[in-house]
Write an enzyme that holds these catalytic residues in place. Structure first.
Site, PDB file in Angstrom:
ATOM      1  N   ASP A   1       6.911   1.722   2.328  1.00 12.96           N
ATOM      2  CA  ASP A   1       6.746   0.540   1.434  1.00 12.96           C
ATOM      3  C   ASP A   1       7.794   0.818   0.375  1.00 12.96           C
ATOM      4  OD1 ASP A   1       4.026   1.222   2.655  1.00 12.96           O
ATOM      5  OD2 ASP A   1       3.705  -0.621   2.020  1.00 12.96           O
TER       6      ASP A   1
ATOM      7  N   ILE B   1       3.001  -6.324   2.631  1.00 14.57           N
ATOM      8  CA  ILE B   1       3.439  -5.134   3.669  1.00 14.57           C
ATOM      9  C   ILE B   1       2.281  -3.897   3.725  1.00 14.57           C
ATOM     10  CG2 ILE B   1       5.551  -5.301   3.345  1.00 14.57           C
ATOM     11  CD1 ILE B   1       6.019  -3.431   1.262  1.00 14.57           C
TER      12      ILE B   1
ATOM     13  N   ASP C   1       0.608  -1.194  -0.001  1.00 14.43           N
ATOM     14  CA  ASP C   1       0.030  -0.194   0.122  1.00 14.43           C
ATOM     15  C   ASP C   1       0.874   1.358  -0.104  1.00 14.43           C
ATOM     16  OD1 ASP C   1      -0.692   0.802   3.554  1.00 14.43           O
ATOM     17  OD2 ASP C   1       0.910  -0.264   2.619  1.00 14.43           O
TER      18      ASP C   1
ATOM     19  N   ASP D   1       8.188  -2.137   6.761  1.00 11.06           N
ATOM     20  CA  ASP D   1       8.040  -2.904   5.385  1.00 11.06           C
ATOM     21  C   ASP D   1       9.451  -3.295   5.328  1.00 11.06           C
ATOM     22  OD1 ASP D   1       5.100  -0.740   4.468  1.00 11.06           O
ATOM     23  OD2 ASP D   1       5.208  -2.406   5.989  1.00 11.06           O
TER      24      ASP D   1
HETATM   25  O1  RIB Z   1       1.638  -0.114  10.886  1.00 11.07           O
HETATM   26  C1  RIB Z   1       2.848  -0.084   9.811  1.00 11.07           C
HETATM   27  C2  RIB Z   1       2.231  -0.451   8.482  1.00 11.07           C
HETATM   28  O2  RIB Z   1       1.043   0.343   7.966  1.00 11.07           O
HETATM   29  C3  RIB Z   1       3.448  -0.232   7.411  1.00 11.07           C
HETATM   30  O3  RIB Z   1       3.100  -1.344   6.480  1.00 11.07           O
HETATM   31  C4  RIB Z   1       2.842   0.861   6.864  1.00 11.07           C
HETATM   32  O4  RIB Z   1       3.288   1.082   5.453  1.00 11.07           O
HETATM   33  C5  RIB Z   1       1.477   0.908   6.826  1.00 11.07           C
HETATM   34  O5  RIB Z   1       0.964   0.130   5.792  1.00 11.07           O
HETATM   35 CA    CA Z   2       2.690  -0.685   4.077  1.00 11.83          CA
END
Ligand code: RIB
Ligand code: CA
Length: 305
Positions: free
Chosen positions: A15, A123, A10, A239
């Protein structure tokens, strides 16, 4: 033999950091990148992935996935990642295009075509992974491995008092995945908090040149400002920890296997990952990794000069 990865994301800033780690890591092949709404809307996520591929000077098939969770309303994190999801730092438009196939169909197709070949690293919220599992019940077993960034095994939430963002955003999807996958490696919010990258290591990259490291520095500045404002003593890279662990399990120095479930109905606890030490252990909870080796992997992938 490093695995062939499929990364479900996302993207968001952390990420993109994780994608750079995978894309630049010698011997690692990223076979596909699937996207979904989470930090920002999936259309922005797909664009962010294409921009990251340009920075890495790589071409990887990118697939658009779901634009919302199974039940919840979507819960963006633009305050943390910026309106565009990459820190609003005026990055150039991407050169690539996304594939026409839906991400969930691509996940099922690739895993079924080559059982045991791909390691899936999720992720973001687990909606795409849950739908792939419902579409093809063999999907979990067709994968060589599954690692996800999500959950909080000691209930140290970052989005509610007890829930981590990815699981909080789609608890039903997380429950489907944890009840369907025979094994999963869990990179939690507590692992992230216990493995912050010291600010001076980030600062050492500021003078470096090269497309990937300059992109990394640009997008990281936004989240660094947020984290410093909130008193963090280093960069949270959840991530990238997940991707690095999937690529090099040898960096793990402590893990524990347990049965993990997801609370779906608690007023205060919906989205909590609940550890049951009595149940069938299906999750490897990573408790410590070698942070120095992780950071060496990150720097190597950035190919900084
Ligand atoms: O809690 C952290 C996660 O939530 C990570 O993957 C960040 O990118 C969000 O997606
Ligand atoms: Ca993420």
């Amino acid at each position: 033999m490093p695995p062939q990865l499929i990364i479900d994301t996302d993207a968001g800033i952390d990420d993109a950091q994780a994608l750079l780690l995978a894309l630049g890591q010698p011997g690692v092949e990223v076979a596909a990148i699937t996207t979904l709404s989470g930090n920002v809307h999936v259309d922005k996520v797909a664009k962010n992935v294409l921009k990251t591929l340009d920075a890495a000077r790589q071409r990887v098939p990118v697939y658009r996935g779901v634009d919302r969770p199974l039940i919840n309303d979507v819960n963006y994190a633009e305050d943390i990642h910026g309106t565009d999801g990459l820190g609003d730092c005026n990055l150039p438009e991407p050169s690539g295009q996304i594939e026409p196939e839906h991400a969930v169909l691509a996940l099922c197709r690739m895993a079924a075509a080559h059982p045991g070949r791909y390691t899936l690293v999720a992720i973001g919220p687990l909606t795409n992974v849950a739908l792939a599992t419902r579409l093809d019940p063999a999907f979990p077993r067709n994968l060589a491995g599954f690692t996800f960034m999500g959950g909080a095994y000691e209930a140290r939430g970052n989005t509610s008092s007890v829930a981590e963002f990815n699981v909080y955003n789609d608890p039903e999807a997380a429950a489907i995945v944890l009840n369907s996958f025979p094994r999963a490696t869990m990179i939690s919010w507590e692992l992230t908090l216990n493995h912050l990258v010291p600010w001076d290591k980030l600062a050492a990259l500021d003078s470096k040149r090269g497309p990937a490291v300059e992109f990394f520095n640009k997008i990281s500045a936004f989240i660094e400002a947020n984290l410093r404002r909130d008193g963090y003593q280093g960069m949270a890279m959840p991530d990238a920890l997940a991707v690095a662990t999937a690529i090099a399990p040898g960096i793990v120095t402590q893990s524990v296997r347990a049965h993990v479930q997801v609370e779906l109905s608690g007023t205060l606890t919906r989205g909590q990952t609940v550890v049951d030490w009595r149940g069938r252990p299906q999750v490897d909870i990573i408790k410590h990794i070698d942070l120095e080796r992780f950071w060496q992997m990150m720097v190597k992938s950035l190919r900084a000069e």
